[in-house]
Write a protein that holds these residues in place. Structure first.
Motif, PDB file in Angstrom:
ATOM      1  N   ALA A  55      12.744  -5.004   1.455  1.00 11.26           N
ATOM      2  CA  ALA A  55      13.261  -6.314   1.876  1.00 11.26           C
ATOM      3  C   ALA A  55      12.361  -7.436   1.350  1.00 11.26           C
ATOM      4  O   ALA A  55      12.853  -8.439   0.815  1.00 11.26           O
ATOM      5  CB  ALA A  55      13.362  -6.379   3.402  1.00 11.26           C
ATOM      6  N   ARG A  56      11.037  -7.248   1.487  1.00 17.34           N
ATOM      7  CA  ARG A  56      10.107  -8.287   1.005  1.00 17.34           C
ATOM      8  C   ARG A  56      10.230  -8.530  -0.488  1.00 17.34           C
ATOM      9  O   ARG A  56      10.234  -9.663  -0.954  1.00 17.34           O
ATOM     10  CB  ARG A  56       8.656  -7.829   1.276  1.00 17.34           C
ATOM     11  N   ALA A  66      16.502 -11.394   3.049  1.00 22.21           N
ATOM     12  CA  ALA A  66      16.905 -10.093   2.506  1.00 22.21           C
ATOM     13  C   ALA A  66      17.001  -9.046   3.602  1.00 22.21           C
ATOM     14  O   ALA A  66      16.315  -9.113   4.626  1.00 22.21           O
ATOM     15  CB  ALA A  66      15.919  -9.633   1.439  1.00 22.21           C
ATOM     16  N   LEU A  67      17.898  -8.076   3.343  1.00 20.50           N
ATOM     17  CA  LEU A  67      18.116  -6.948   4.250  1.00 20.50           C
ATOM     18  C   LEU A  67      17.894  -5.661   3.461  1.00 20.50           C
ATOM     19  O   LEU A  67      18.360  -5.542   2.336  1.00 20.50           O
ATOM     20  CB  LEU A  67      19.567  -6.986   4.755  1.00 20.50           C
ATOM     21  N   ALA A  68      17.146  -4.726   4.062  1.00 19.36           N
ATOM     22  CA  ALA A  68      16.943  -3.429   3.407  1.00 19.36           C
ATOM     23  C   ALA A  68      17.135  -2.323   4.424  1.00 19.36           C
ATOM     24  O   ALA A  68      16.915  -2.533   5.617  1.00 19.36           O
ATOM     25  CB  ALA A  68      15.546  -3.343   2.815  1.00 19.36           C
ATOM     26  N   ASP A  69      17.532  -1.154   3.935  1.00 16.60           N
ATOM     27  CA  ASP A  69      17.600  -0.005   4.826  1.00 16.60           C
ATOM     28  C   ASP A  69      16.827   1.151   4.214  1.00 16.60           C
ATOM     29  O   ASP A  69      16.587   1.190   3.016  1.00 16.60           O
ATOM     30  CB  ASP A  69      19.047   0.409   5.102  1.00 16.60           C
ATOM     31  N   ASP A  70      16.397   2.058   5.059  1.00 19.28           N
ATOM     32  CA  ASP A  70      15.826   3.311   4.580  1.00 19.28           C
ATOM     33  C   ASP A  70      16.271   4.381   5.556  1.00 19.28           C
ATOM     34  O   ASP A  70      16.331   4.125   6.764  1.00 19.28           O
ATOM     35  CB  ASP A  70      14.297   3.231   4.494  1.00 19.28           C
ATOM     36  N   LEU A 121      16.807  -0.514   9.585  1.00 19.02           N
ATOM     37  CA  LEU A 121      17.211  -1.718   8.846  1.00 19.02           C
ATOM     38  C   LEU A 121      16.169  -2.792   9.098  1.00 19.02           C
ATOM     39  O   LEU A 121      15.742  -2.980  10.247  1.00 19.02           O
ATOM     40  CB  LEU A 121      18.556  -2.226   9.366  1.00 19.02           C
ATOM     41  N   VAL A 122      15.767  -3.465   8.042  1.00 22.42           N
ATOM     42  CA  VAL A 122      14.781  -4.536   8.175  1.00 22.42           C
ATOM     43  C   VAL A 122      15.333  -5.790   7.502  1.00 22.42           C
ATOM     44  O   VAL A 122      15.767  -5.735   6.350  1.00 22.42           O
ATOM     45  CB  VAL A 122      13.434  -4.150   7.527  1.00 22.42           C
ATOM     46  N   ALA A 127       9.875 -13.915   2.197  1.00 24.02           N
ATOM     47  CA  ALA A 127       9.019 -12.780   1.814  1.00 24.02           C
ATOM     48  C   ALA A 127       7.799 -12.620   2.714  1.00 24.02           C
ATOM     49  O   ALA A 127       7.308 -11.510   2.897  1.00 24.02           O
ATOM     50  CB  ALA A 127       8.602 -12.934   0.357  1.00 24.02           C
ATOM     51  N   ALA A 128       7.291 -13.730   3.283  1.00 24.66           N
ATOM     52  CA  ALA A 128       6.093 -13.644   4.124  1.00 24.66           C
ATOM     53  C   ALA A 128       6.439 -13.712   5.611  1.00 24.66           C
ATOM     54  O   ALA A 128       5.575 -14.031   6.435  1.00 24.66           O
ATOM     55  CB  ALA A 128       5.123 -14.767   3.747  1.00 24.66           C
TER      56      ALA A 128
END
Ligand code: IMP
Length: 194
Positions: A55-56, A66-70, A121-122, A127-128
């Protein structure tokens, strides 16, 4: 006003599924590939660290939230493996058939065949962002030797939902979304955003 949100993945299925659910909240989801953002490294030992890194990375390059998954499958008898290595459990190239064969082989000598899928999900606003929004989901089942079903992907034909007597690959896409680790995590995220 709509807010563009970058999905740190190039998976078209995830983009469609997440995009549809986030649209009513005013988010216009774009995949990182559409924005020419290269994939981030996923070097960490925990799902949440990898999702946060993705996401960062997407947010840093795009200047957008931003959205990210793992996600992955964890087997207690194997000390939590395949875990974050789920996609490449049998090495490269990443092949579902090889991963499934290795998992079936590795679990064979244990009586405890329990397993669970996990998804985190994040979302970062920038970014910070010191307060990422984090949501997760866990889906419990057990492993069977003989594959069953044509749906889903990955380990689904070997992942038996004990209560239903069906594997994840024997569920319709709607049934899987209702029950799955990914569906649970997404609903938890939506609750946090609402
Ligand atoms: P990713 O987080 O989508 O990259 O998934 C990592 C890996 O975990 C996949 O390549 C699969 O091996 C496994 N995995 C995650 N979710 C599922 C699922 O719903 N069904 C089957 N395998 C899954």
């Amino acid at each position: 006003m709509t807010q563009t949100l970058v999905l740190a993945s190039n998976n078209a299925g995830k983009l469609a599924e997440f995009g549809q659910l986030l649209a009513p909240l005013g988010f216009d989801l774009k995949s990182q590939g559409d924005l020419h953002i290269p994939e981030a490294e996923e070097p960490f030992g925990t799902f949440v660290e990898n999702a946060l890194a993705k996401a960062r990375h997407a947010s840093l390059i795009s200047g957008l939230p931003a959205l990210a998954d793992d996600s992955g499958i964890c087997v207690p008898a194997l000390g939590g493996a395949p875990g974050v290595q789920s996609a490449r459990y049998a090495g490269e190239p990443r092949l579902d058939a090889a991963n499934n064969a290795k998992l079936v082989h590795d679990i064979a000598r244990y009586t405890d065949k329990s397993a669970y899928y996990y998804c985190v999900l994040v979302m970062v606003r920038h970014a910070a962002d010191p307060q990422p929004i984090i949501a997760d989901g866990t889906w419990h089942g057990s492993l069977i030797e003989q594959p069953r079903g044509q749906g889903g992907f990955g380990y689904d034909p070997h992942f038996l939902l004990t209560r239903l007597g069906k594997t994840a690959a024997e569920l319709s896409a709607e049934e899987k979304n209702t029950l799955s680790h990914r569906g649970q995590a997404l609903r938890a995220l939506l609750n946090k955003l609402a």
